[in-house]
Design a protein around this motif. Structure first.
Motif, PDB file in Angstrom:
ATOM      1  N   ILE A   1       0.859  -1.004   0.217  1.00  0.00           N
ATOM      2  CA  ILE A   1       0.013   0.207   0.024  1.00  0.00           C
ATOM      3  C   ILE A   1       0.939   1.242  -0.100  1.00  0.00           C
ATOM      4  CG2 ILE A   1      -1.487   1.171   1.239  1.00  0.00           C
ATOM      5  CD1 ILE A   1      -2.609  -1.402   2.126  1.00  0.00           C
ATOM      6  N   ASP A   2       2.100   1.104   0.969  1.00  0.00           N
ATOM      7  CA  ASP A   2       2.711   2.509   0.766  1.00  0.00           C
ATOM      8  C   ASP A   2       3.350   2.591  -0.559  1.00  0.00           C
ATOM      9  OD1 ASP A   2       2.415   2.797   3.441  1.00  0.00           O
ATOM     10  OD2 ASP A   2       4.411   1.834   4.209  1.00  0.00           O
ATOM     11  N   ARG A   3       3.716   1.768  -1.086  1.00  0.00           N
ATOM     12  CA  ARG A   3       4.352   1.653  -2.553  1.00  0.00           C
ATOM     13  C   ARG A   3       3.452   2.343  -3.591  1.00  0.00           C
ATOM     14  NH1 ARG A   3       6.480  -3.421  -1.557  1.00  0.00           N
ATOM     15  NH2 ARG A   3       4.650  -4.440  -2.887  1.00  0.00           N
ATOM     16  N   GLU A   4       2.056   1.909  -3.547  1.00  0.00           N
ATOM     17  CA  GLU A   4       1.088   2.152  -4.396  1.00  0.00           C
ATOM     18  C   GLU A   4       0.751   3.721  -4.128  1.00  0.00           C
ATOM     19  OE1 GLU A   4       0.026   0.276  -6.693  1.00  0.00           O
ATOM     20  OE2 GLU A   4       0.434  -1.680  -6.279  1.00  0.00           O
ATOM     21  N   LEU A   5       0.594   4.046  -2.983  1.00  0.00           N
ATOM     22  CA  LEU A   5       0.431   5.384  -2.646  1.00  0.00           C
ATOM     23  C   LEU A   5       1.480   6.362  -3.271  1.00  0.00           C
ATOM     24  CD1 LEU A   5      -0.728   5.225   1.149  1.00  0.00           C
ATOM     25  CD2 LEU A   5      -2.306   5.738  -0.938  1.00  0.00           C
ATOM     26  N   ALA A   6       2.502   5.816  -3.301  1.00  0.00           N
ATOM     27  CA  ALA A   6       3.812   6.892  -3.719  1.00  0.00           C
ATOM     28  C   ALA A   6       3.672   6.852  -5.263  1.00  0.00           C
ATOM     29  CB  ALA A   6       5.114   6.056  -3.130  1.00  0.00           C
ATOM     30  N   GLU A   7       3.100   5.811  -5.707  1.00  0.00           N
ATOM     31  CA  GLU A   7       3.071   5.938  -7.232  1.00  0.00           C
ATOM     32  C   GLU A   7       1.892   6.503  -7.961  1.00  0.00           C
ATOM     33  OE1 GLU A   7       3.747   1.877  -8.440  1.00  0.00           O
ATOM     34  OE2 GLU A   7       5.813   1.881  -7.531  1.00  0.00           O
ATOM     35  N   ALA A   8       0.857   6.630  -6.915  1.00  0.00           N
ATOM     36  CA  ALA A   8      -0.633   7.036  -7.341  1.00  0.00           C
ATOM     37  C   ALA A   8      -0.640   8.411  -8.169  1.00  0.00           C
ATOM     38  CB  ALA A   8      -1.564   7.142  -6.220  1.00  0.00           C
ATOM     39  N   ASP A   9      -1.301   8.545  -9.327  1.00  0.00           N
ATOM     40  CA  ASP A   9      -1.711   9.937  -9.702  1.00  0.00           C
ATOM     41  C   ASP A   9      -2.909  10.540  -8.942  1.00  0.00           C
ATOM     42  OD1 ASP A   9       0.463  10.079 -11.894  1.00  0.00           O
ATOM     43  OD2 ASP A   9      -0.411   8.565 -12.573  1.00  0.00           O
ATOM     44  N   ILE A  10      -3.834   9.657  -8.838  1.00  0.00           N
ATOM     45  CA  ILE A  10      -4.995  10.247  -8.216  1.00  0.00           C
ATOM     46  C   ILE A  10      -5.320   9.274  -7.080  1.00  0.00           C
ATOM     47  CG2 ILE A  10      -7.826  10.067  -8.443  1.00  0.00           C
ATOM     48  CD1 ILE A  10      -7.173  10.831 -11.364  1.00  0.00           C
ATOM     49  N   PHE A  11      -5.563  10.007  -5.886  1.00  0.00           N
ATOM     50  CA  PHE A  11      -6.139   9.061  -4.689  1.00  0.00           C
ATOM     51  C   PHE A  11      -7.424   9.497  -4.165  1.00  0.00           C
ATOM     52  CE2 PHE A  11      -6.588   8.545  -0.074  1.00  0.00           C
ATOM     53  CZ  PHE A  11      -6.555   7.261   0.189  1.00  0.00           C
ATOM     54  N   ALA A  12      -8.199   8.403  -4.206  1.00  0.00           N
ATOM     55  CA  ALA A  12      -9.612   8.550  -3.746  1.00  0.00           C
ATOM     56  C   ALA A  12     -10.082   7.942  -2.348  1.00  0.00           C
ATOM     57  CB  ALA A  12     -10.660   8.275  -4.626  1.00  0.00           C
ATOM     58  N   ALA A  13     -10.660   8.591  -1.605  1.00  0.00           N
ATOM     59  CA  ALA A  13     -11.207   7.912  -0.279  1.00  0.00           C
ATOM     60  C   ALA A  13     -12.856   7.899  -0.502  1.00  0.00           C
ATOM     61  CB  ALA A  13     -10.642   8.411   0.973  1.00  0.00           C
ATOM     62  N   ILE A  14     -13.243   6.730  -0.366  1.00  0.00           N
ATOM     63  CA  ILE A  14     -14.730   6.569  -0.319  1.00  0.00           C
ATOM     64  C   ILE A  14     -15.313   5.930   0.893  1.00  0.00           C
ATOM     65  CG2 ILE A  14     -16.420   5.696  -1.945  1.00  0.00           C
ATOM     66  CD1 ILE A  14     -14.922   5.655  -4.157  1.00  0.00           C
ATOM     67  N   GLY A  15     -16.312   6.783   1.457  1.00  0.00           N
ATOM     68  CA  GLY A  15     -16.918   6.208   2.552  1.00  0.00           C
ATOM     69  C   GLY A  15     -16.167   5.687   3.758  1.00  0.00           C
ATOM     70  N   THR A  16     -15.048   6.622   4.207  1.00  0.00           N
ATOM     71  CA  THR A  16     -14.434   6.289   5.265  1.00  0.00           C
ATOM     72  C   THR A  16     -14.739   7.540   6.248  1.00  0.00           C
ATOM     73  OG1 THR A  16     -12.668   7.648   4.386  1.00  0.00           O
ATOM     74  CG2 THR A  16     -12.705   5.320   3.879  1.00  0.00           C
ATOM     75  N   SER A  17     -14.302   7.089   7.572  1.00  0.00           N
ATOM     76  CA  SER A  17     -14.760   7.909   8.769  1.00  0.00           C
ATOM     77  C   SER A  17     -13.610   8.777   8.987  1.00  0.00           C
ATOM     78  CB  SER A  17     -14.895   7.195   9.809  1.00  0.00           C
ATOM     79  OG  SER A  17     -13.755   6.502  10.372  1.00  0.00           O
ATOM     80  N   GLY A  18     -12.322   8.500   8.241  1.00  0.00           N
ATOM     81  CA  GLY A  18     -11.114   9.265   8.535  1.00  0.00           C
ATOM     82  C   GLY A  18     -10.739   8.989  10.010  1.00  0.00           C
ATOM     83  N   GLN A  19     -10.923   8.196  10.880  1.00  0.00           N
ATOM     84  CA  GLN A  19     -10.785   7.989  12.249  1.00  0.00           C
ATOM     85  C   GLN A  19      -9.687   6.725  12.594  1.00  0.00           C
ATOM     86  OE1 GLN A  19     -14.340   8.029  14.520  1.00  0.00           O
ATOM     87  NE2 GLN A  19     -15.118   9.677  13.625  1.00  0.00           N
ATOM     88  N   VAL A  20      -9.685   5.847  11.631  1.00  0.00           N
ATOM     89  CA  VAL A  20      -9.080   4.791  11.948  1.00  0.00           C
ATOM     90  C   VAL A  20      -7.663   4.803  10.917  1.00  0.00           C
ATOM     91  CG1 VAL A  20      -8.963   2.173  11.536  1.00  0.00           C
ATOM     92  CG2 VAL A  20     -11.086   3.091  12.276  1.00  0.00           C
ATOM     93  N   TYR A  21      -6.553   4.663  11.997  1.00  0.00           N
ATOM     94  CA  TYR A  21      -5.346   4.798  11.483  1.00  0.00           C
ATOM     95  C   TYR A  21      -4.727   3.099  11.204  1.00  0.00           C
ATOM     96  CZ  TYR A  21      -5.036   9.749  11.947  1.00  0.00           C
ATOM     97  OH  TYR A  21      -5.284  10.996  11.877  1.00  0.00           O
TER      98      TYR A  21
END
Length: 230
Positions: free
Chosen positions: A158-178
């Motif tokens: 996941i870390d590698r994929e985030l580093a290579e992403a051109d677009i990142f979308a978060a759908i239906g998340t609370s933003g509270q869980v790390y």
């Protein structure tokens, strides 16, 4: 072709009849998370934990994908390997919708795990404390889901994929869980365009360059059409 990484949370499955966790009437208002979603809770009362996940497994097995899941499957079909879905959900609805490139960072309801030897296999609809691991024979069978206090799966990738992403979308998340709550900030720091698609603002909304608020069944298909230029 742009690489798209999508994080999905409980909100994308709410319209399929699967409850979210923190809303009024959500799962954590009916059960104490320390009783059903921690290793300590399982050690204390494995019968209760199996009953909880058996009910969730049966509910998920009957659920069908909603337009948001189907839209992401359409996006993946159109763009192929350039789309990766990282899901916090354990319900399997992305696969039911036709998605193939899915990472389950919190495990899957339809998988079983031996706490003794680490063997994994397809879970029956009902699991119990009497079940034995097919590999080692130990009666240490548990749902293959990540509990609080445990490390989510696939974090290196996941870390590698985030580093290579051109677009990142978060759908239906609370933003509270790390750590998932930090993915928007991480992807943005790597240079990705970031968008939050959610019923309302989340705890991590400030980390996103763009926000679309409304039911997932409405905002996700609209966003997918925009990405595809339909």
């Amino acid at each position: 072709m742009e690489k798209i990484v999508i994080l999905t949370g409980a909100g994308i499955s709410a319209e399929s009849g699967l409850g979210t966790f923190r809303d009024e009437g959500g799962l954590w208002t009916q059960y104490a998370l320390e009783d059903v979603a921690t290793p300590e809770g399982f050690a204390r009362d494995p019968v209760l934990v199996h009953e909880f996940y058996n009910a969730r497994r049966a509910h998920a097995a009957e659920a069908v994908p909603n337009p948001a899941h189907l839209a992401l499957a359409r996006l993946e079909e159109a763009l192929g390997g350039e789309v990766l879905i990282v899901t916090q959900n354990v319900d399997g609805l992305h696969e039911k919708a036709g998605c193939r490139n899915v990472l389950h960072m919190h495990g899957q309801l339809d998988r079983a795990l031996c706490a003794g030897c680490g063997h994994r296999w397809e879970a029956p609809l009902e699991m119990s404390v009497e079940d034995a691991c097919p590999a080692c024979g130990a009666r240490a069978v548990r749902p293959d889901v990540v509990w609080f206090g445990e490390m989510p799966y696939h974090m290196d990738r996941i870390d590698r994929e985030l580093a290579e992403a051109d677009i990142f979308a978060a759908i239906g998340t609370s933003g509270q869980v790390y750590p998932a709550a930090a993915f928007g900030q991480m992807a943005g720091a790597y240079g990705a365009r970031t968008v939050e698609l959610n019923l309302e603002r989340s705890a991590a909304s400030e980390d996103f360059g763009e926000m679309r608020h409304g039911p997932a069944s409405k905002v996700v298909p609209a966003w997918v059409e925009e990405v595809l230029g339909v």
